[in-house]
Design a protein around this motif. Structure first.
Motif, short mmCIF file in Angstrom:
data_model
loop_
_atom_site.label_atom_id
_atom_site.label_comp_id
_atom_site.label_asym_id
_atom_site.label_seq_id
_atom_site.Cartn_x
_atom_site.Cartn_y
_atom_site.Cartn_z
N VAL A 1 5.05 13.05 3.29
CA VAL A 1 4.96 12.99 4.75
C VAL A 1 4.63 11.57 5.19
O VAL A 1 3.72 10.93 4.65
N VAL A 2 5.39 11.04 6.16
CA VAL A 2 5.18 9.69 6.65
C VAL A 2 3.77 9.57 7.24
O VAL A 2 3.35 10.39 8.04
N GLY A 3 3.04 8.55 6.82
CA GLY A 3 1.69 8.35 7.33
C GLY A 3 0.63 9.11 6.57
O GLY A 3 -0.55 9.02 6.91
N TYR A 4 1.04 9.86 5.55
CA TYR A 4 0.07 10.64 4.79
C TYR A 4 -0.87 9.72 4.02
O TYR A 4 -2.07 9.98 3.93
N LEU A 5 -0.32 8.64 3.46
CA LEU A 5 -1.11 7.70 2.67
C LEU A 5 -1.15 6.32 3.33
O LEU A 5 -0.23 5.94 4.06
N ASP A 6 -2.23 5.58 3.08
CA ASP A 6 -2.28 4.21 3.57
C ASP A 6 -1.78 3.25 2.50
O ASP A 6 -1.27 3.68 1.45
N GLN A 7 -1.92 1.95 2.72
CA GLN A 7 -1.37 0.96 1.81
C GLN A 7 -2.05 0.95 0.45
O GLN A 7 -1.52 0.40 -0.53
N ASN A 8 -3.23 1.58 0.35
CA ASN A 8 -3.94 1.63 -0.92
C ASN A 8 -3.77 2.97 -1.63
O ASN A 8 -4.40 3.22 -2.67
N GLY A 9 -2.94 3.84 -1.07
CA GLY A 9 -2.72 5.15 -1.67
C GLY A 9 -3.78 6.17 -1.28
O GLY A 9 -3.84 7.26 -1.87
N CYS A 10 -4.62 5.83 -0.30
CA CYS A 10 -5.68 6.74 0.15
C CYS A 10 -5.13 7.74 1.16
O CYS A 10 -4.18 7.44 1.89
N VAL A 11 -5.71 8.91 1.19
CA VAL A 11 -5.26 9.97 2.10
C VAL A 11 -5.82 9.70 3.50
O VAL A 11 -7.02 9.79 3.73
N ASN A 12 -4.95 9.37 4.44
CA ASN A 12 -5.37 8.98 5.78
C ASN A 12 -6.18 10.06 6.50
O ASN A 12 -7.19 9.76 7.13
N SER A 13 -5.71 11.30 6.44
CA SER A 13 -6.37 12.36 7.19
C SER A 13 -7.82 12.56 6.74
O SER A 13 -8.71 12.83 7.56
N GLN A 14 -8.07 12.41 5.45
CA GLN A 14 -9.43 12.57 4.94
C GLN A 14 -10.31 11.40 5.37
O GLN A 14 -11.46 11.58 5.78
N ASN A 15 -9.76 10.20 5.30
CA ASN A 15 -10.53 9.03 5.74
C ASN A 15 -10.78 9.07 7.24
O ASN A 15 -11.81 8.58 7.72
N ASP A 16 -9.85 9.63 8.00
CA ASP A 16 -10.03 9.74 9.45
C ASP A 16 -11.24 10.62 9.78
O ASP A 16 -12.00 10.33 10.71
#
Length: 388
Positions: free
Chosen positions: A246-261
């Motif tokens: 899914v586009v935007g699922y991961l950031d540039q470091n491979g981290c899960v965006n939704s969890q970090n949000d």
């Protein structure tokens, strides 16, 4: 008249200069903390869970202690580096009764701990040592040790326990919330995550208020780290996760965006709570430490800082959604998996997929101790200063 005016101006300038110098001197003075009292989860547990349930096993502790010790790492934790920086020994876990000294404080942190109350047992992934219980344990510690100093032979206790008047001269460190965010993540789509996070920080505030009532005056409060950057959360170790494309699922470091949000939302609300606590308690200092940014900086600059890819895990088996944690063994698809540590833990950020290595902990500690990630930006040794 002209001479008088010039003289008055000089006096005012000199007075202003002396006032500024006095403020600079005041801000540079060390707080000379008498003790450290720490509250948190496995990121700062120095023996609670091992004393309460199962003892530590190798390779935990192998790097620094060269034996199994009660820490979720190969060596020292951030709290250990904080204690060293403040000129104090490692903190003993409050419930670890063997070979302990509490002269310079106690550690109430316990693995799996949360801010909110839990309905799960240890064997279900929970813990009885929530923040509320840890705060009550401190109250008991203060009450019981205080009685020793009212006895005739009180001098015999000064070697083992802080004096009652030392409580107000101690630093209270809190590093908890990661497990609460993990619980919120598990409920996404089922419950209102915004309301859950608001409830968590409000409950956190109540525990801080209790500590203040019990005599705490200097608070050093860590926000929660980038939980979406923990290797066990990354798709590379969770091949069954069907959201990886899914586009935007991961950031540039491979981290899960939704969890970090969600972690960021918790941190924002936590900072707002800290501001309110400052307004409420003018006799106390509250330092908010941005652990998220410090840890994310390390993850973003892993290679430049001498570490391998941040998704790398030093100890344990984490493949295709199967997780066998460090020091354990299991049979997967008919094959026995025995976990062991990597050849050089100092090259890894993640020790076991969830916790950090000693090298990473030291890197982070070196960044936060001087106040670079703090609000107000004071070094920890000067954090007793009240700013409003």
């Amino acid at each position: 008249m002209k001479f008088f005016t010039q003289f008055t101006t000089i006096v005012l300038l000199l007075s202003c200069f002396l006032s500024i110098q006095a403020e600079k001197l005041k801000s540079s003075q060390s707080c000379e903390f008498q003790a450290i009292f720490n509250f948190g989860d496995s990121n700062s547990d120095t023996g609670c869970m091992s004393a309460a349930f199962y003892p530590a096993i190798l390779p935990y502790g192998e790097t620094f202690f060269h034996e199994a010790v009660d820490r979720f790492s190969d060596g020292r934790l951030i709290i250990d580096f904080i204690a060293k920086h403040l000129g104090m020994p490692f903190l003993s876990a409050y419930i670890n009764s063997i070979g302990t000294s509490y002269r310079h404080g106690a550690n109430f942190a316990a693995g799996s701990s949360t801010i909110m109350r839990q309905n799960k047992t240890y064997f279900d992934g929970g813990t009885p040592f929530t923040l509320e219980i840890q705060v009550e344990q401190f109250n008991q510690f203060k009450s019981r040790t205080g009685k020793f100093f009212t006895q005739a032979n009180k001098s015999s206790y000064t070697r083992h326990f802080p004096k009652p008047e030392d409580i107000a001269k101690s630093i209270f460190i809190l590093d908890i919330g990661q497990n609460d965010i993990a619980d919120v993540i598990s409920k996404v789509g089922k419950e209102d995550s915004h309301a859950l996070i608001s409830n968590i920080v409000e409950y956190f505030s109540k525990q801080i208020q209790s500590l203040h009532f019990f005599g705490a005056r200097t608070f050093w409060i860590h926000n929660t780290g980038p939980i979406g950057c923990l290797p066990v959360a990354m798709p590379i170790h969770n091949a069954h996760n069907n959201q990886t494309q899914v586009v935007g699922y991961l950031d540039q470091n491979g981290c899960v965006n939704s969890q970090n949000d969600l972690a960021k939302e918790f941190n924002k609300k936590l900072k707002d709570i800290v501001v309110k606590l400052r307004e409420q308690f003018h006799d106390a200092s509250f330092t908010y430490v941005d652990m998220f940014s410090a840890k994310y900086e390390l993850i973003s600059n892993a290679n430049k800082s001498g570490f391998v890819d941040p998704s790398g895990i030093c100890c344990g088996y984490h493949e295709n959604g199967y997780h066998v944690y460090c020091g354990n063994k299991a049979t997967i698809n008919g094959k026995e998996i025995v976990t062991s540590s990597c050849e050089d833990p100092s090259k890894y950020i993640s020790w076991d997929g969830v916790h950090y290595t000693e090298a990473a902990n030291q890197w982070i500690a070196n960044r936060i101790l001087d106040g670079s990630f703090s609000d107000p930006p004071l070094p920890i040794a000067q954090s007793c200063q009240i700013t409003h």
